[in-house]
Design an enzyme around this catalytic site. Structure first.
Site, PDB file in Angstrom:
ATOM      1  N   CYS A 139       0.805  -1.228   0.000  1.00 34.83           N
ATOM      2  CA  CYS A 139       0.000   0.000   0.000  1.00 34.83           C
ATOM      3  C   CYS A 139       0.835   1.274   0.000  1.00 34.83           C
ATOM      4  O   CYS A 139       0.304   2.351  -0.287  1.00 34.83           O
ATOM      5  CB  CYS A 139      -0.965   0.004   1.185  1.00 34.83           C
ATOM      6  SG  CYS A 139      -2.296  -1.208   1.023  1.00 34.83           S
ATOM      7  N   HIS A 168      -3.092   7.453   0.907  1.00 35.95           N
ATOM      8  CA  HIS A 168      -3.479   6.125   0.439  1.00 35.95           C
ATOM      9  C   HIS A 168      -4.889   5.818   0.923  1.00 35.95           C
ATOM     10  O   HIS A 168      -5.241   6.079   2.076  1.00 35.95           O
ATOM     11  CB  HIS A 168      -2.503   5.076   0.965  1.00 35.95           C
ATOM     12  CG  HIS A 168      -3.010   3.679   0.820  1.00 35.95           C
ATOM     13  ND1 HIS A 168      -3.367   3.156  -0.399  1.00 35.95           N
ATOM     14  CD2 HIS A 168      -3.245   2.709   1.735  1.00 35.95           C
ATOM     15  CE1 HIS A 168      -3.797   1.919  -0.222  1.00 35.95           C
ATOM     16  NE2 HIS A 168      -3.737   1.622   1.060  1.00 35.95           N
ATOM     17  N   ASN A 209     -10.144  -0.061  -1.647  1.00 31.48           N
ATOM     18  CA  ASN A 209      -8.685  -0.015  -1.528  1.00 31.48           C
ATOM     19  C   ASN A 209      -8.084  -0.686  -2.756  1.00 31.48           C
ATOM     20  O   ASN A 209      -8.224  -1.892  -2.953  1.00 31.48           O
ATOM     21  CB  ASN A 209      -8.259  -0.738  -0.246  1.00 31.48           C
ATOM     22  CG  ASN A 209      -6.744  -0.720  -0.048  1.00 31.48           C
ATOM     23  OD1 ASN A 209      -5.987  -0.297  -0.917  1.00 31.48           O
ATOM     24  ND2 ASN A 209      -6.302  -1.194   1.100  1.00 31.48           N
TER      25      ASN A 209
END
Length: 357
Positions: free
Chosen positions: A115, A284, A314
């Site tokens: 990530c 993020h 995500n």
């Protein structure tokens, strides 16, 4: 000594073919739109059609970024590809993207920082351009998370409206064990074309990056690694779906809401600006609740923070370039604006970057 500074020449993104709203997931496990929104802020995500790979999505996003930059594929002299869901265990997606785009035999580098992959990758791209090793660099972040999903073909057909009916109760109950993770992810890709500028006040200004492996098993995949013989882990790993990410949500949340604001303050100090100077924070997109806590810690107003996890879920290495591209196109980021990228991911790896648009 550095001979150039790095700027974004163009950007673009794509998603998977199927828009899957929260309500659709209730067909295959014990969940609801309210349950998912309350915990994550997510309303929908996109999944690819079976057979679509991470490199396929990367190619689609790359073509959009090249068109936006008005750069031909022949001008690209370096590729950096960030993903945690490669087409194969090896080789990486960089070389696959190179071939699918019909590029020359330019270097192709793969980044595996999950990530935080796009922030780590940006620093690598910046170093390559500043050193003169690259002049027109293609940077892609792409993910096909549906490979993590422990769902049958019938389940996928139900959530993509290809079929009607109900799953067997034992399958429905099995899927419910993983609802806290499978509801999070989407399939997408974002890309940037990067190049040099001789203006030290524009482009990428600075980075701070950190890692802490002591808590690695708070967020990891407990299968398909060379800790096992064979490395795929055997029948037990498949039956128990150990290929689905294992996550200690409490630890991840605590790390994210503390480390991400720290990184923003640190990079601002390094560059010689303050948090108040930031025009747009692009974090993020892992969980809207995390980003709201980060925003509160940094005392930034809503108009200076961009979130789109509600629409995409995500998408790991793709979240930041997708959000950045949307900000550019809808006027939320304009020439001269100071943009801050920040993220934390498995490893743990985290960091922040500052860029003057």
């Amino acid at each position: 000594m550095p001979t150039a500074f790095t700027r974004v020449l163009g950007s673009g993104f794509v998603t998977g073919e199927h828009c899957v709203k929260n309500e659709a997931l209730s067909k295959i496990c014990d969940t609801s739109d309210e349950w998912i929104r309350e915990r994550t802020g997510i309303e929908q995500r996109y999944f690819v059609e079976e057979g679509t790979t991470t490199s396929d999505l990367g190619v689609r996003a790359a073509r959009k970024a090249l068109e936006d930059a008005k750069v031909s594929p022949e001008e690209i002299d370096y590729i950096v590809f960030a993903t945690m869901t490669p087409d194969y265990y090896f080789p990486g997606c960089g070389g696959l993207l190179q071939t699918k785009l019909g590029l020359a035999n330019v270097p192709a580098l793969d980044i595996r920082q999950q990530c935080s992959g796009f922030i780590y990758g940006l620093q690598v791209c910046d170093a390559l351009i500043r050193s003169g090793a690259a002049k027109r660099l293609l940077f892609v972040g792409a993910e096909v998370h549906t490979g993590f999903m422990p769902w049958s073909k019938q389940a996928f057909d139900l959530i993509t409206d290809k079929a009607q009916g109900e799953l067997p109760k034992d399958e429905h109950d099995f899927n419910t064990k993983f609802r806290d993770r499978t509801s999070l992810f989407g399939d997408a890709a974002g890309a940037m074309v990067l190049g040099p500028t001789d203006n030290p006040e524009r482009g990428l200004l600075g980075f701070v990056l950190h890692s802490d492996g002591s808590k690695a098993e708070s967020l990891y995949v407990a299968s398909a690694g060379f800790a096992y013989r064979p490395y795929v882990g055997g029948d037990t790993h498949i039956k128990e779906a150990r290929y689905v990410p294992s996550m200690d949500g409490r630890t991840v949340f605590k790390m994210a809401v503390s480390k991400m604001p720290e990184a923003v303050h640190e990079v601002c100090q390094k560059v010689g600006v303050t948090v108040d100077d930031i025009h747009m924070l692009i974090a993020h997109q892992a969980n809207l609740r995390i980003n709201e806590a980060v925003q509160k810690a940094l005392k930034l107003p809503d108009e200076r923070v961009y979130n789109n996890i509600q629409r995409y879920g995500n998408t790991t290495a793709a979240t930041i370039p997708i959000a950045y591209d949307e900000c550019r196109r809808n006027g939320k980021v304009k020439e001269g604006d100071l943009v801050c990228f920040v993220g934390l991911g498995a490893g743990f790896h985290w960091g922040a970057a500052l860029m003057r648009e």
